[in-house]
Design a protein around this motif. Structure first.
Motif, short mmCIF file in Angstrom:
data_model
loop_
_atom_site.label_atom_id
_atom_site.label_comp_id
_atom_site.label_asym_id
_atom_site.label_seq_id
_atom_site.Cartn_x
_atom_site.Cartn_y
_atom_site.Cartn_z
N PHE A 38 0.76 -1.24 0.06
CA PHE A 38 0.00 0.26 -0.03
C PHE A 38 0.66 1.25 -0.04
O PHE A 38 0.51 2.14 -0.60
N ILE A 39 1.93 1.39 0.90
CA ILE A 39 2.77 2.50 0.83
C ILE A 39 3.32 2.83 -0.40
O ILE A 39 3.43 3.69 -1.05
N TYR A 40 3.74 1.66 -0.90
CA TYR A 40 4.49 1.64 -2.48
C TYR A 40 3.44 2.36 -3.54
O TYR A 40 3.87 3.09 -4.09
N LEU A 49 19.23 1.16 5.75
CA LEU A 49 19.22 2.35 4.79
C LEU A 49 20.52 2.28 3.78
O LEU A 49 20.43 2.78 2.86
N ALA A 50 21.37 1.43 4.28
CA ALA A 50 22.56 1.22 3.30
C ALA A 50 22.25 0.95 1.93
O ALA A 50 22.79 1.07 0.97
N ASN A 51 21.17 0.02 1.77
CA ASN A 51 20.89 -0.58 0.62
C ASN A 51 20.51 0.41 -0.60
O ASN A 51 20.68 0.50 -1.86
N GLN A 52 19.67 1.41 0.10
CA GLN A 52 19.35 2.77 -0.70
C GLN A 52 20.52 3.36 -1.12
O GLN A 52 20.71 3.91 -2.34
N GLU A 53 21.52 3.58 -0.25
CA GLU A 53 22.68 4.52 -0.45
C GLU A 53 23.85 3.88 -1.48
O GLU A 53 24.28 4.37 -2.36
N VAL A 54 23.61 2.47 -1.37
CA VAL A 54 24.61 1.49 -2.37
C VAL A 54 23.98 1.94 -3.73
O VAL A 54 24.90 2.25 -4.67
N ASP A 61 14.42 4.64 -2.28
CA ASP A 61 13.98 4.93 -0.91
C ASP A 61 13.13 4.08 -0.19
O ASP A 61 12.66 4.06 0.87
N PHE A 62 12.38 3.21 -1.11
CA PHE A 62 11.45 2.14 -0.47
C PHE A 62 12.18 0.95 -0.19
O PHE A 62 11.59 -0.05 0.43
N TYR A 63 13.43 0.74 -0.62
CA TYR A 63 14.07 -0.53 -0.50
C TYR A 63 14.18 -0.98 0.95
O TYR A 63 14.04 -2.31 1.27
N THR A 64 14.39 0.06 1.88
CA THR A 64 14.31 -0.50 3.41
C THR A 64 13.07 -0.82 3.85
O THR A 64 13.15 -1.79 4.74
N VAL A 65 12.13 -0.47 3.29
CA VAL A 65 10.88 -1.08 3.51
C VAL A 65 10.75 -2.69 3.18
O VAL A 65 10.19 -3.56 4.13
N LEU A 66 11.48 -2.98 2.20
CA LEU A 66 11.49 -4.65 1.84
C LEU A 66 12.28 -5.32 2.66
O LEU A 66 12.02 -6.37 3.06
#
Length: 436
Positions: A185-187, A271-276, A387-392
């Motif tokens: 839903f957020i996505y 959050l590192a996966n987003q930054e990577v 920026d959604f990746y950390t939700v996953l």
């Protein structure tokens, strides 16, 4: 009572005497010593947490209930045509340490289906937030908003200590069953103009999440793999430790997991996966479309280091070799997207970066961690809002931390309360050569 819950109760009753005996007969046995650099440096490597859910070895990587990642994938039941096991079967495995049958896994699917309806007020809360709120703020807020549903909280004053696990388990199952719909839903609300896709709960969790996200096969297998790989990483990482810490105050699963998500949102953790991925995209731009080679990637990596920046996605607090979670995702990419330009660049960085970092000599572990690879797969399947990746990550991490706090309550683990010291005390001990 479901077969999983009945089996979990049997396992708890078998395990309790082990913990009781250790405390009663061997409670004062010394298992480690603390140094000043550990005290100041974030309690690194101090052996003071207990979990049987997973263990992180510096060479082997993560073991789930004693099994390495390839062993876990091979052992758990899969649906017809699927490459990866269901999240439901993995939940059974983490809770009991036993491999479920396909029938037992399907029973969990049906149990989750009955628990999956998200209260309407949760979506009202999300819509009330500024639409440019970070997705992790939305996820954490949604979880916290549901605290009024907590069965543990409602029953607490009538429970005996040995029964705390029962309603904690119920909260954990309720929460885990609802998280995929909340995340999807957020996505869709943030990035797809509010075009919400209703869930199809005849599908397993991974396939239903892919359906609600609006991403076609094989993204159902991506979801299964991603959630399992990110589920647990023993107890010392920030999200797992925070969830355990808050739950140790007998805060329910909603309070505890919301707090864990807030820790996961930090740039030194989830959050590192987003930054990577952001760094990789910038890296790709700087190469001006050139095919990645050892020479041009090596030069670009040295430019990054010489400018005072780090190579994100490389290094790990515990691991001293390539993260097996990275390897599992790399193998998926090699099979499903071998010619993707982004994957080819990431793969070349993997071949070059360890040598560059070793030559630089400033890192104990020059090998990639899970974040170095995970964003590439999401990007390939159209999930370009990184920026959604950390939700996953958060949905996956729920599996491990909720299993852990269920066992924490089953074994009666105490309120966590370390003792602090002052800088002056440390200086005094340093001068004396120790505290003894």
């Amino acid at each position: 009572m479901t077969r999983l819950k009945a089996r979990l109760q049997e396992k708890i009753e078998e395990h309790r005497p082990r913990t009781t005996r250790l405390l009663k007969e061997f409670g004062k046995v010394v298992i480690d010593e603390v140094t000043i650099d550990q005290c100041i440096g974030g309690a690194r490597d101090i052996k003071c947490l207990v979990t049987d859910i997973s263990y992180l070895d510096s060479q082997e990587g993560i073991r789930f209930r004693g099994k390495l990642i390839p062993e876990t994938f091979a052992a758990l039941p899969k649906l017809p045509g699927a490459e990866y096991p269901t999240v439901e079967s993995f939940w059974y495995f983490l809770l009991t340490g036993e491999i479920p049958t396909a029938e037992e896994a399907e029973e969990i699917h049906q149990d989750f289906k009955a628990r999956a309806k998200v209260p309407a007020y949760v979506f009202d809360v999300l819509r009330a937030l500024p639409k440019d709120s970070h997705p992790m703020v939305m996820l954490s807020t949604a979880v916290l908003a549901m605290q009024k549903e907590s069965k543990f909280n409602k029953a607490y004053h009538s429970l005996k200590k040995n029964d705390y696990w029962d309603t904690t388990y119920e909260d954990a199952c309720d929460l885990l069953a609802k998280l995929p719909e909340i995340a999807a839903f957020i996505y869709r609300y943030k990035y797809k103009n509010g075009d919400i896709i209703p869930g199809n709960y005849e599908l397993d969790m991974g396939a239903n999440f892919a359906h609600m996200m609006g991403i076609a096969k094989p993204y159902d297998d991506v979801a299964r793999m991603y959630f399992i790989l990110h589920s647990d990483h023993e107890s010392g990482n920030v999200s797992a430790h925070t969830t355990h810490l808050v739950a140790s105050a007998l805060s329910d699963a909603y309070y505890a997991f919301s707090a864990g998500l807030n820790g996961l949102a930090g740039p030194l953790h989830g959050l590192a996966n987003q930054e990577v991925l952001q760094w990789i995209m910038e890296f790709q731009t700087k190469m001006n479309g050139a095919e990645p080679t050892e020479e041009n990637v090596k030069a670009a990596l040295w430019d990054t280091l010489n400018s005072g920046h780090v190579i994100p996605g490389y290094g790990h607090a515990v691991l001293r070799k390539t993260d097996p979670r990275y390897t599992a995702q790399m193998e998926f990419c090699q099979k499903h997207l071998p010619n993707d330009p982004l994957f080819k660049l990431v793969n070349m960085i993997y071949h070059v970066a360890p040598g560059v970092l070793t030559e630089q000599g400033k890192t104990k572990n020059p090998w990639p961690n899970v974040d170095a690879q995970s964003g590439v797969i999401q990007w390939y399947y159209g999930l370009t809002e990184y920026d959604f990746y950390t939700v996953l990550f958060g949905v996956g991490r729920a599996i491990g931390v909720l299993a852990n706090i269920t066992w924490d309550r089953a074994l009666g683990y105490a309120l966590e309360r370390p003792k602090s010291v002052t800088t002056a005390m440390l200086e005094d001990w340093a001068a004396k050569g120790g505290s003894k």
